[in-house]
Scaffold this motif. Structure first.
Motif, PDB file in Angstrom:
ATOM      1  N   ALA A  92     100.596  39.825 -21.514  1.00 38.84           N
ATOM      2  CA  ALA A  92     100.632  40.950 -20.575  1.00 38.84           C
ATOM      3  C   ALA A  92      99.234  41.517 -20.358  1.00 38.84           C
ATOM      4  O   ALA A  92      98.824  41.804 -19.226  1.00 38.84           O
ATOM      5  CB  ALA A  92     101.573  42.029 -21.110  1.00 38.84           C
ATOM      6  N   GLN A  93      98.477  41.660 -21.478  1.00 33.79           N
ATOM      7  CA  GLN A  93      97.117  42.171 -21.348  1.00 33.79           C
ATOM      8  C   GLN A  93      96.228  41.203 -20.575  1.00 33.79           C
ATOM      9  O   GLN A  93      95.376  41.616 -19.796  1.00 33.79           O
ATOM     10  CB  GLN A  93      96.536  42.432 -22.734  1.00 33.79           C
ATOM     11  N   GLN A  94      96.455  39.898 -20.797  1.00 31.30           N
ATOM     12  CA  GLN A  94      95.671  38.910 -20.066  1.00 31.30           C
ATOM     13  C   GLN A  94      95.957  38.989 -18.572  1.00 31.30           C
ATOM     14  O   GLN A  94      95.055  38.854 -17.746  1.00 31.30           O
ATOM     15  CB  GLN A  94      95.970  37.503 -20.602  1.00 31.30           C
ATOM     16  N   ALA A  95      97.229  39.191 -18.238  1.00 31.25           N
ATOM     17  CA  ALA A  95      97.585  39.321 -16.824  1.00 31.25           C
ATOM     18  C   ALA A  95      96.907  40.550 -16.214  1.00 31.25           C
ATOM     19  O   ALA A  95      96.378  40.493 -15.096  1.00 31.25           O
ATOM     20  CB  ALA A  95      99.106  39.415 -16.684  1.00 31.25           C
ATOM     21  N   LYS A  96      96.932  41.661 -16.989  1.00 35.26           N
ATOM     22  CA  LYS A  96      96.262  42.862 -16.493  1.00 35.26           C
ATOM     23  C   LYS A  96      94.761  42.630 -16.346  1.00 35.26           C
ATOM     24  O   LYS A  96      94.142  43.085 -15.380  1.00 35.26           O
ATOM     25  CB  LYS A  96      96.523  44.031 -17.441  1.00 35.26           C
ATOM     26  N   LEU A  97      94.188  41.888 -17.362  1.00 33.84           N
ATOM     27  CA  LEU A  97      92.757  41.618 -17.314  1.00 33.84           C
ATOM     28  C   LEU A  97      92.403  40.736 -16.117  1.00 33.84           C
ATOM     29  O   LEU A  97      91.394  40.960 -15.441  1.00 33.84           O
ATOM     30  CB  LEU A  97      92.315  40.947 -18.616  1.00 33.84           C
ATOM     31  N   GLU A  98      93.241  39.723 -15.867  1.00 39.20           N
ATOM     32  CA  GLU A  98      92.996  38.865 -14.708  1.00 39.20           C
ATOM     33  C   GLU A  98      93.082  39.662 -13.417  1.00 39.20           C
ATOM     34  O   GLU A  98      92.299  39.458 -12.484  1.00 39.20           O
ATOM     35  CB  GLU A  98      93.992  37.707 -14.698  1.00 39.20           C
ATOM     36  N   GLU A  99      94.059  40.582 -13.381  1.00 34.42           N
ATOM     37  CA  GLU A  99      94.193  41.419 -12.197  1.00 34.42           C
ATOM     38  C   GLU A  99      92.958  42.301 -12.027  1.00 34.42           C
ATOM     39  O   GLU A  99      92.418  42.448 -10.909  1.00 34.42           O
ATOM     40  CB  GLU A  99      95.459  42.281 -12.324  1.00 34.42           C
ATOM     41  N   ALA A 100      92.490  42.876 -13.172  1.00 32.28           N
ATOM     42  CA  ALA A 100      91.283  43.723 -13.107  1.00 32.28           C
ATOM     43  C   ALA A 100      90.062  42.903 -12.725  1.00 32.28           C
ATOM     44  O   ALA A 100      89.221  43.352 -11.928  1.00 32.28           O
ATOM     45  CB  ALA A 100      91.072  44.409 -14.456  1.00 32.28           C
ATOM     46  N   ASN A 101      89.960  41.678 -13.296  1.00 37.24           N
ATOM     47  CA  ASN A 101      88.840  40.814 -12.943  1.00 37.24           C
ATOM     48  C   ASN A 101      88.866  40.458 -11.463  1.00 37.24           C
ATOM     49  O   ASN A 101      87.822  40.367 -10.808  1.00 37.24           O
ATOM     50  CB  ASN A 101      88.868  39.536 -13.779  1.00 37.24           C
TER      51      ASN A 101
END
Length: 558
Positions: free
Chosen positions: A305-314
């Motif tokens: 979930a955090q990776q998905a958020k990070l990818e979205e932020a990136n």
């Protein structure tokens, strides 16, 4: 099972080898002792027989007068002398036995008394050593083994009538006298005792001993084999099978405690105790693994979930960075056109005004300087935007750095002179031609020299040097100033975009912080490096190295 049989076999072989060595040593000792005993027995027999023969000789010697005189006292040699009697008795004894007896002399009067090779060796030994009374050893006669014995015979007083002086005079028997004296070596009693019977008895005894030893070895091996099987290998094999079942996952495997040796009982208890602990540890480990697996799954889900958020932020950051780059490129391009028009109109107005006053000249100069600074800023922004977009490429061509640095020198020297700065310009004479983008290198060198002028106060010094590093196949451009300098902390980040040593610099000296970042990008596009050495208040040295072996561009179709 083979492993334990091998251990057992090795142990049996080792033990049997020890037994064989011990029995072999014992047999060798017995053989040696038997030979010594046989030799002593033979020597005792030879001494007894030689004593009897010597007694016969002595008897005959002492009774010669009685034998050779008649009852009336008249001398009459009857031919019965000591040597004849001794030889006759020896012959009779040899006839009824397989013993050989004879008398041998150094100067025999009869062919029968001549010594053979062994007897001659004995007589020579007696002649060399007056204390030697016997000589013996083993010898072969007609293919049979004999124990040979010689006993010393010395000349006695009663024998001097026949063997004494004068030498050469005929004695009563008609033989010439030898001229011997009492005590001289005359000959020896020779005995030959057959030893075949003794050797056969020794061999028979040895074979019996070997057979008995072999039976003992076989019996010992059988007993040890059974003992090892019962007390060692079978219990160990049960432990091995239990361990194999345990390795296959049967953690409830336990060994049965049997009435064997104390060591095997301890081993069995130890195995069962180890199995209990391992089973308990395994069950506990399974629980922990299950628990940690569950936690890991939750952590993986949270991480996903955090990776998905990070990818979205990136993604958002990338979009925003692209928007920023596009905005800066667009705005810089849009600002460049009106700025160029403003600079042109300013020049036209200045020309129409005619000769300006001192105050107007100062205003026009400041206006032109600000326009140039703004144009340089816009150019830097456009350059960085093209580099970040990957649209900036090298236009490699064969250049001479003297041609690149010459115009720069002509531009910088008046500026340095106006500011009261001493400028040293040193370009090596052996500068080679190289393939590079001359325009981009000009911008790098121009930016570095402009910075040196900007941050060096009046009365300072700037040294510009360019040389060839043949060993490194590179060109080195170095500019050193005596300006304000840079701290070690700031030196590590001055090549980042929109960065200067500290906020006061931009306020005092101006600048966008793009110049050094652009220099770094353009130098690295050439495969080179840029570095700074500085100390606050002592000035700075910027060093640029460009490869001198860049390959020329390949024309299409070649």
């Amino acid at each position: 099972m083979r492993r334990f049989e091998t251990i057992r076999a090795k142990f049996i072989v080792l033990l049997a080898s020890v037994i064989v060595v011990m029995l072999g040593t014992n047999m060798l000792w017995q053989h040696y002792a038997s030979e010594q005993s046989t030799e002593r027995e033979l020597l005792d027999q030879a001494r007894a027989l030689s004593s009897n023969m010597d007694a016969v000789w002595t008897f005959m010697t002492r009774n010669q007068d009685l034998i050779n005189y008649d009852s009336a006292g008249n001398y009459e040699f009857k031919g019965l002398q000591c040597s004849i009697a001794g030889r006759s008795i020896g012959a009779l004894f040899s006839r009824v036995t397989d013993y050989g007896t004879s008398y041998v002399a150094l100067s025999p009067r009869n062919d029968y008394d001549y010594p053979d090779e062994f007897e001659a060796s004995g007589l020579n030994a007696f002649a060399q050593n007056a204390q030697a009374n016997e000589y013996y050893g083993y010898d072969e006669i007609d293919g049979h083994s004999y124990f040979r014995y010689l006993r010393r015979m010395n000349m006695e007083e009663t024998c001097l009538d026949c063997h004494g002086e004068p030498a050469g005079e005929l004695d009563m028997t008609g033989y010439p006298r030898e001229g011997l004296h009492e005590g001289d070596l005359y000959g020896a009693i020779s005995l030959a005792i057959p030893v075949d019977a003794y050797q056969q008895a020794s061999r028979t005894s040895m074979m019996q001993t070997i057979a008995l030893s072999a039976l003992m070895i076989l019996a010992c091996m059988a007993v040890i084999w059974l003992a090892l099987s019962r007390l060692v290998t079978r219990p160990i094999d049960r432990v091995r099978k239990g361990m194999e079942r345990f390795e296959k996952g049967n953690l409830d495997t336990r060994l049965v405690l049997e009435d064997t040796t104390r060591e095997m009982k301890l081993l069995t208890r130890g195995f069962n105790s180890m199995a209990d602990e391992l089973q308990e540890s395994h069950e506990s480990l399974e629980m922990k693994v299950e628990e940690r697996t569950s936690r890991l799954s939750e952590a993986n889900e949270e991480l996903a979930a955090q990776q998905a958020k990070l990818e979205e932020a990136n993604g958002r950051l990338a979009d925003e960075s692209q928007y920023k780059s596009d905005f800066l490129a667009m705005m810089s391009h849009e600002l460049k056109t009106p700025l160029a028009a403003s600079m042109a109109f300013s020049r036209i107005l200045k020309e129409r005004q005619g000769e300006p006053s001192d105050e107007d000249a100062q205003l026009w100069a400041e206006l032109e300087a600000n326009n140039r600074s703004l144009l340089a800023l816009i150019e830097s922004i456009l350059q960085m935007a093209r580099i970040e977009a990957g649209k900036e490429t090298l236009n490699l061509e064969l250049i001479d750095l003297v041609d690149v640095l010459g115009p720069l020198q002509a531009t910088i020297e008046p500026l340095a002179s106006d500011k009261g700065i001493v400028l040293e310009w040193d370009i090596a004479d052996d500068m080679p031609l190289l393939f590079a983008d001359g325009e981009k290198l000009r911008r790098v060198f121009e930016n570095l020299t402009s910075n040196a002028l900007k941050f060096t106060e009046s009365g300072g010094r700037i040294a510009v040097r360019c040389q060839s590093l043949a060993a490194q196949s590179a060109i080195e451009f170095r500019i050193t100033d005596t300006g304000i300098g840079i701290s070690a902390a700031d030196a590590a980040r001055i090549f980042e975009k929109f960065t200067q040593a500290d906020g006061s610099i931009s306020r005092s000296y101006g600048g966008s912080g793009l110049g050094l970042a652009m220099c770094k990008e353009l130098v690295e596009m050439h495969g080179g490096t840029i570095a700074v050495e500085s100390e606050p208040g002592a000035g700075s040295t910027f060093t640029v190295r460009i490869p001198a072996n860049l390959q020329p561009p390949v024309e299409k179709g070649e």
